[in-house]
Design a protein around this motif. Sequence first.
Motif, PDB file in Angstrom:
ATOM      1  N   SER A  68      20.030 -49.176 -36.830  1.00 26.86           N
ATOM      2  CA  SER A  68      21.140 -47.592 -36.748  1.00 26.86           C
ATOM      3  C   SER A  68      22.045 -47.537 -36.200  1.00 26.86           C
ATOM      4  CB  SER A  68      19.974 -46.652 -36.528  1.00 26.86           C
ATOM      5  OG  SER A  68      18.776 -46.790 -37.192  1.00 26.86           O
ATOM      6  N   ILE A  69      22.201 -47.761 -34.887  1.00 27.19           N
ATOM      7  CA  ILE A  69      23.626 -47.668 -34.497  1.00 27.19           C
ATOM      8  C   ILE A  69      24.374 -48.793 -34.489  1.00 27.19           C
ATOM      9  CG2 ILE A  69      23.981 -47.436 -32.279  1.00 27.19           C
ATOM     10  CD1 ILE A  69      21.850 -45.945 -31.451  1.00 27.19           C
ATOM     11  N   SER A  70      23.682 -49.890 -34.118  1.00 26.20           N
ATOM     12  CA  SER A  70      25.214 -51.113 -34.026  1.00 26.20           C
ATOM     13  C   SER A  70      25.263 -52.122 -34.398  1.00 26.20           C
ATOM     14  CB  SER A  70      24.921 -51.970 -32.473  1.00 26.20           C
ATOM     15  OG  SER A  70      23.295 -52.769 -32.549  1.00 26.20           O
ATOM     16  N   LEU A  71      24.099 -52.241 -35.963  1.00 28.32           N
ATOM     17  CA  LEU A  71      24.344 -52.831 -37.006  1.00 28.32           C
ATOM     18  C   LEU A  71      23.631 -54.220 -36.930  1.00 28.32           C
ATOM     19  CD1 LEU A  71      26.764 -50.513 -39.463  1.00 28.32           C
ATOM     20  CD2 LEU A  71      24.234 -50.706 -39.458  1.00 28.32           C
ATOM     21  N   GLU A  72      23.424 -54.041 -35.759  1.00 28.56           N
ATOM     22  CA  GLU A  72      22.846 -55.986 -35.373  1.00 28.56           C
ATOM     23  C   GLU A  72      21.063 -55.868 -36.363  1.00 28.56           C
ATOM     24  OE1 GLU A  72      22.104 -55.600 -31.153  1.00 28.56           O
ATOM     25  OE2 GLU A  72      24.100 -55.828 -30.871  1.00 28.56           O
ATOM     26  N   TYR A 131      24.410 -47.469 -24.820  1.00 27.53           N
ATOM     27  CA  TYR A 131      24.483 -46.553 -24.879  1.00 27.53           C
ATOM     28  C   TYR A 131      26.063 -45.029 -24.418  1.00 27.53           C
ATOM     29  CZ  TYR A 131      20.018 -46.659 -26.173  1.00 27.53           C
ATOM     30  OH  TYR A 131      18.432 -47.204 -27.655  1.00 27.53           O
ATOM     31  N   GLU A 132      26.705 -45.963 -23.018  1.00 25.08           N
ATOM     32  CA  GLU A 132      27.599 -44.988 -22.720  1.00 25.08           C
ATOM     33  C   GLU A 132      28.141 -45.518 -23.513  1.00 25.08           C
ATOM     34  OE1 GLU A 132      26.782 -49.229 -20.893  1.00 25.08           O
ATOM     35  OE2 GLU A 132      25.768 -47.874 -20.855  1.00 25.08           O
ATOM     36  N   ASN A 133      28.635 -45.942 -24.315  1.00 26.71           N
ATOM     37  CA  ASN A 133      30.110 -46.019 -25.089  1.00 26.71           C
ATOM     38  C   ASN A 133      29.965 -45.516 -26.272  1.00 26.71           C
ATOM     39  OD1 ASN A 133      30.946 -47.747 -23.901  1.00 26.71           O
ATOM     40  ND2 ASN A 133      30.430 -49.802 -24.073  1.00 26.71           N
ATOM     41  N   LEU A 134      28.936 -44.321 -26.992  1.00 27.25           N
ATOM     42  CA  LEU A 134      28.535 -44.152 -27.981  1.00 27.25           C
ATOM     43  C   LEU A 134      29.449 -42.168 -27.362  1.00 27.25           C
ATOM     44  CD1 LEU A 134      25.067 -45.177 -29.275  1.00 27.25           C
ATOM     45  CD2 LEU A 134      27.707 -46.121 -30.094  1.00 27.25           C
ATOM     46  N   LYS A 135      30.137 -42.537 -27.724  1.00 31.22           N
ATOM     47  CA  LYS A 135      30.542 -40.222 -27.802  1.00 31.22           C
ATOM     48  C   LYS A 135      32.049 -40.560 -28.901  1.00 31.22           C
ATOM     49  CE  LYS A 135      33.031 -42.093 -23.803  1.00 31.22           C
ATOM     50  NZ  LYS A 135      33.166 -41.463 -22.742  1.00 31.22           N
ATOM     51  N   GLY A 136      31.518 -39.664 -28.844  1.00 32.14           N
ATOM     52  CA  GLY A 136      33.361 -38.911 -30.546  1.00 32.14           C
ATOM     53  C   GLY A 136      33.950 -38.379 -30.046  1.00 32.14           C
ATOM     54  N   ASP A 137      34.442 -37.169 -30.784  1.00 36.68           N
ATOM     55  CA  ASP A 137      35.274 -36.112 -30.718  1.00 36.68           C
ATOM     56  C   ASP A 137      33.933 -34.829 -30.685  1.00 36.68           C
ATOM     57  OD1 ASP A 137      37.742 -33.932 -30.867  1.00 36.68           O
ATOM     58  OD2 ASP A 137      37.105 -34.349 -32.780  1.00 36.68           O
ATOM     59  N   GLY A 138      34.436 -34.447 -29.718  1.00 36.75           N
ATOM     60  CA  GLY A 138      33.209 -33.228 -29.124  1.00 36.75           C
ATOM     61  C   GLY A 138      31.575 -33.722 -29.029  1.00 36.75           C
ATOM     62  N   TRP A 139      31.097 -34.682 -29.282  1.00 42.31           N
ATOM     63  CA  TRP A 139      30.025 -35.204 -28.880  1.00 42.31           C
ATOM     64  C   TRP A 139      29.868 -36.558 -28.570  1.00 42.31           C
ATOM     65  CZ3 TRP A 139      27.845 -39.795 -30.936  1.00 42.31           C
ATOM     66  CH2 TRP A 139      28.317 -40.461 -31.530  1.00 42.31           C
ATOM     67  N   LYS A 140      28.446 -36.602 -27.432  1.00 39.87           N
ATOM     68  CA  LYS A 140      28.302 -37.456 -26.890  1.00 39.87           C
ATOM     69  C   LYS A 140      26.579 -38.283 -27.269  1.00 39.87           C
ATOM     70  CE  LYS A 140      27.224 -36.899 -22.141  1.00 39.87           C
ATOM     71  NZ  LYS A 140      27.615 -36.484 -20.558  1.00 39.87           N
ATOM     72  N   PHE A 141      26.208 -39.279 -26.964  1.00 40.48           N
ATOM     73  CA  PHE A 141      25.233 -39.417 -27.042  1.00 40.48           C
ATOM     74  C   PHE A 141      23.990 -39.085 -26.058  1.00 40.48           C
ATOM     75  CE2 PHE A 141      21.773 -42.513 -26.815  1.00 40.48           C
ATOM     76  CZ  PHE A 141      20.486 -42.224 -27.705  1.00 40.48           C
ATOM     77  N   ILE A 142      23.020 -38.706 -25.877  1.00 42.38           N
ATOM     78  CA  ILE A 142      22.208 -38.208 -24.722  1.00 42.38           C
ATOM     79  C   ILE A 142      21.138 -39.067 -24.927  1.00 42.38           C
ATOM     80  CG2 ILE A 142      23.755 -36.114 -24.199  1.00 42.38           C
ATOM     81  CD1 ILE A 142      21.395 -34.723 -24.712  1.00 42.38           C
ATOM     82  N   THR A 143      20.110 -39.470 -23.560  1.00 42.01           N
ATOM     83  CA  THR A 143      19.057 -40.139 -23.506  1.00 42.01           C
ATOM     84  C   THR A 143      17.992 -38.845 -23.139  1.00 42.01           C
ATOM     85  OG1 THR A 143      19.239 -40.276 -21.413  1.00 42.01           O
ATOM     86  CG2 THR A 143      20.225 -42.360 -22.841  1.00 42.01           C
ATOM     87  N   GLU A 144      16.795 -38.583 -23.246  1.00 38.74           N
ATOM     88  CA  GLU A 144      16.027 -37.851 -23.408  1.00 38.74           C
ATOM     89  C   GLU A 144      15.389 -38.026 -21.610  1.00 38.74           C
ATOM     90  OE1 GLU A 144      11.297 -38.145 -24.876  1.00 38.74           O
ATOM     91  OE2 GLU A 144      12.298 -38.887 -25.882  1.00 38.74           O
TER      92      GLU A 144
END
Length: 165
Positions: A68-72, A131-144
Amino acid sequence: MIINLTKLITNLSNEILIDDIIDIDKSYLNNTDIRDISKISIKGSIKPLESNFELNLNVKCTLTLICSISLEDVKYDINININEVIGEDDEYTQLEENNKIINNSIDLIPIIWQNIILEVPLKVISPNVQYENLKGDGWKFITEEEVNNKDIDPRLEKLKDFLNE
Protein backbone atom coordinates in the motif's frame (compact mmCIF):
# COMPACT_ATOMS: atom_id res chain seq x y z
CA MET A 1 -11.58 -29.23 -10.47
CA ILE A 2 -14.77 -31.15 -11.08
CA ILE A 3 -15.60 -33.85 -8.54
CA ASN A 4 -17.97 -36.67 -9.49
CA LEU A 5 -20.39 -37.38 -6.62
CA THR A 6 -21.90 -40.57 -8.09
CA LYS A 7 -20.21 -42.86 -5.51
CA LEU A 8 -21.73 -40.83 -2.67
CA ILE A 9 -25.16 -40.60 -4.28
CA THR A 10 -25.37 -44.37 -4.89
CA ASN A 11 -23.92 -45.18 -1.42
CA LEU A 12 -20.89 -46.98 -2.91
CA SER A 13 -18.67 -44.83 -0.71
CA ASN A 14 -19.22 -42.76 2.40
CA GLU A 15 -16.47 -40.23 1.64
CA ILE A 16 -14.50 -38.79 -1.27
CA LEU A 17 -10.97 -37.77 -0.30
CA ILE A 18 -9.35 -34.83 -2.06
CA ASP A 19 -5.58 -34.28 -2.15
CA ASP A 20 -4.61 -32.20 -5.14
CA ILE A 21 -2.54 -29.26 -6.33
CA ILE A 22 -4.20 -27.03 -8.90
CA ASP A 23 -3.14 -24.05 -10.96
CA ILE A 24 -5.87 -21.44 -11.20
CA ASP A 25 -6.57 -19.58 -14.44
CA LYS A 26 -5.02 -16.09 -14.43
CA SER A 27 -8.31 -14.61 -15.65
CA TYR A 28 -9.58 -14.97 -12.07
CA LEU A 29 -7.06 -12.27 -11.05
CA ASN A 30 -8.82 -9.61 -13.16
CA ASN A 31 -10.53 -6.90 -11.11
CA THR A 32 -8.69 -7.91 -7.91
CA ASP A 33 -5.67 -6.56 -6.03
CA ILE A 34 -3.89 -9.87 -6.54
CA ARG A 35 -0.96 -9.72 -8.94
CA ASP A 36 -0.16 -13.43 -8.92
CA ILE A 37 -1.14 -16.67 -7.19
CA SER A 38 0.90 -19.80 -6.64
CA LYS A 39 -0.34 -23.33 -7.16
CA ILE A 40 -3.13 -24.11 -4.71
CA SER A 41 -2.80 -27.12 -2.42
CA ILE A 42 -6.17 -28.66 -1.56
CA LYS A 43 -6.74 -31.41 1.00
CA GLY A 44 -10.02 -32.57 2.44
CA SER A 45 -13.13 -34.61 1.89
CA ILE A 46 -16.73 -34.62 0.75
CA LYS A 47 -19.24 -36.61 2.82
CA PRO A 48 -22.98 -37.15 2.46
CA LEU A 49 -25.16 -35.15 4.85
CA GLU A 50 -28.82 -36.14 4.59
CA SER A 51 -29.80 -35.11 1.04
CA ASN A 52 -26.78 -32.77 0.71
CA PHE A 53 -23.01 -33.05 0.87
CA GLU A 54 -20.60 -31.68 3.45
CA LEU A 55 -17.43 -30.18 2.03
CA ASN A 56 -14.37 -29.91 4.32
CA LEU A 57 -11.23 -28.56 2.67
CA ASN A 58 -7.91 -27.06 3.69
CA VAL A 59 -6.56 -24.63 1.08
CA LYS A 60 -3.00 -23.31 1.01
CA CYS A 61 -1.42 -20.92 -1.47
CA THR A 62 0.70 -17.78 -1.71
CA LEU A 63 -0.66 -14.54 -3.14
CA THR A 64 1.40 -11.71 -4.55
CA LEU A 65 -0.21 -8.46 -3.45
CA ILE A 66 0.68 -4.78 -3.86
CA CYS A 67 2.27 -2.90 -0.96
CA SER A 68 0.00 0.00 0.00
CA ILE A 69 2.94 2.37 0.51
CA SER A 70 5.75 1.43 -1.88
CA LEU A 71 3.76 -0.47 -4.55
CA GLU A 72 6.26 -3.36 -4.30
CA ASP A 73 5.19 -6.99 -4.54
CA VAL A 74 4.45 -8.62 -1.18
CA LYS A 75 4.03 -12.37 -0.67
CA TYR A 76 0.99 -13.24 1.46
CA ASP A 77 0.39 -16.83 2.58
CA ILE A 78 -3.15 -18.19 2.71
CA ASN A 79 -4.10 -21.19 4.85
CA ILE A 80 -7.87 -21.52 5.20
CA ASN A 81 -10.37 -24.20 6.09
CA ILE A 82 -13.56 -24.38 4.04
CA ASN A 83 -16.57 -26.04 5.64
CA GLU A 84 -19.68 -25.80 3.49
CA VAL A 85 -22.82 -27.74 2.77
CA ILE A 86 -23.52 -28.16 -0.91
CA GLY A 87 -26.65 -29.46 -2.54
CA GLU A 88 -30.32 -28.62 -2.69
CA ASP A 89 -31.92 -25.62 -1.01
CA ASP A 90 -33.04 -26.58 2.51
CA GLU A 91 -32.36 -25.73 6.15
CA TYR A 92 -28.57 -26.25 5.82
CA THR A 93 -27.73 -24.27 2.75
CA GLN A 94 -28.86 -21.44 0.58
CA LEU A 95 -28.65 -22.31 -3.09
CA GLU A 96 -25.80 -20.36 -4.61
CA GLU A 97 -24.41 -20.36 -8.10
CA ASN A 98 -21.11 -21.81 -6.84
CA ASN A 99 -22.46 -24.91 -5.14
CA LYS A 100 -24.86 -26.32 -7.70
CA ILE A 101 -24.63 -30.01 -8.45
CA ILE A 102 -24.90 -30.61 -12.20
CA ASN A 103 -24.99 -34.17 -13.58
CA ASN A 104 -23.84 -35.60 -10.22
CA SER A 105 -20.72 -33.40 -10.32
CA ILE A 106 -19.60 -30.19 -8.69
CA ASP A 107 -16.87 -27.76 -9.67
CA LEU A 108 -14.86 -26.80 -6.58
CA ILE A 109 -12.83 -23.97 -8.18
CA PRO A 110 -15.53 -21.26 -7.72
CA ILE A 111 -16.00 -22.27 -4.06
CA ILE A 112 -12.24 -22.23 -3.42
CA TRP A 113 -11.77 -18.91 -5.25
CA GLN A 114 -14.60 -17.27 -3.32
CA ASN A 115 -12.97 -18.24 -0.03
CA ILE A 116 -9.52 -17.07 -1.15
CA ILE A 117 -10.93 -13.66 -2.12
CA LEU A 118 -12.47 -13.33 1.34
CA GLU A 119 -9.01 -13.76 2.90
CA VAL A 120 -7.29 -11.00 0.90
CA PRO A 121 -6.46 -8.11 3.26
CA LEU A 122 -7.43 -4.56 2.38
CA LYS A 123 -3.86 -3.31 2.88
CA VAL A 124 -0.48 -4.99 2.86
CA ILE A 125 2.76 -3.25 3.81
CA SER A 126 6.11 -4.54 2.68
CA PRO A 127 8.61 -5.23 5.49
CA ASN A 128 11.23 -3.28 3.47
CA VAL A 129 9.39 0.07 3.61
CA GLN A 130 11.46 2.98 4.95
CA TYR A 131 9.12 4.95 7.22
CA GLU A 132 11.41 7.92 7.87
CA ASN A 133 11.02 9.12 4.28
CA LEU A 134 7.23 9.23 4.45
CA LYS A 135 6.28 12.86 4.94
CA GLY A 136 4.73 15.62 2.97
CA ASP A 137 3.28 19.12 3.22
CA GLY A 138 1.95 19.31 6.79
CA TRP A 139 1.95 15.56 7.48
CA LYS A 140 4.33 12.75 8.36
CA PHE A 141 4.00 9.05 9.00
CA ILE A 142 4.17 8.14 12.69
CA THR A 143 4.55 4.65 14.08
CA GLU A 144 2.55 3.16 16.94
CA GLU A 145 5.57 3.49 19.24
CA GLU A 146 5.72 7.23 18.59
CA VAL A 147 2.02 7.55 19.37
CA ASN A 148 2.40 5.66 22.67
CA ASN A 149 5.54 7.59 23.71
CA LYS A 150 4.15 11.01 22.89
CA ASP A 151 3.79 13.36 25.85
CA ILE A 152 0.25 14.29 26.79
CA ASP A 153 -0.66 17.94 26.39
CA PRO A 154 -0.93 19.40 29.95
CA ARG A 155 -4.22 21.06 29.01
CA LEU A 156 -5.72 17.61 28.42
CA GLU A 157 -4.21 15.97 31.53
CA LYS A 158 -7.51 16.35 33.46
CA LEU A 159 -9.27 14.15 30.87
CA LYS A 160 -7.10 11.26 32.00
CA ASP A 161 -8.63 11.46 35.48
CA PHE A 162 -12.12 11.71 33.99
CA LEU A 163 -11.64 8.55 31.90
CA ASN A 164 -10.37 6.53 34.87
CA GLU A 165 -13.61 7.03 36.84
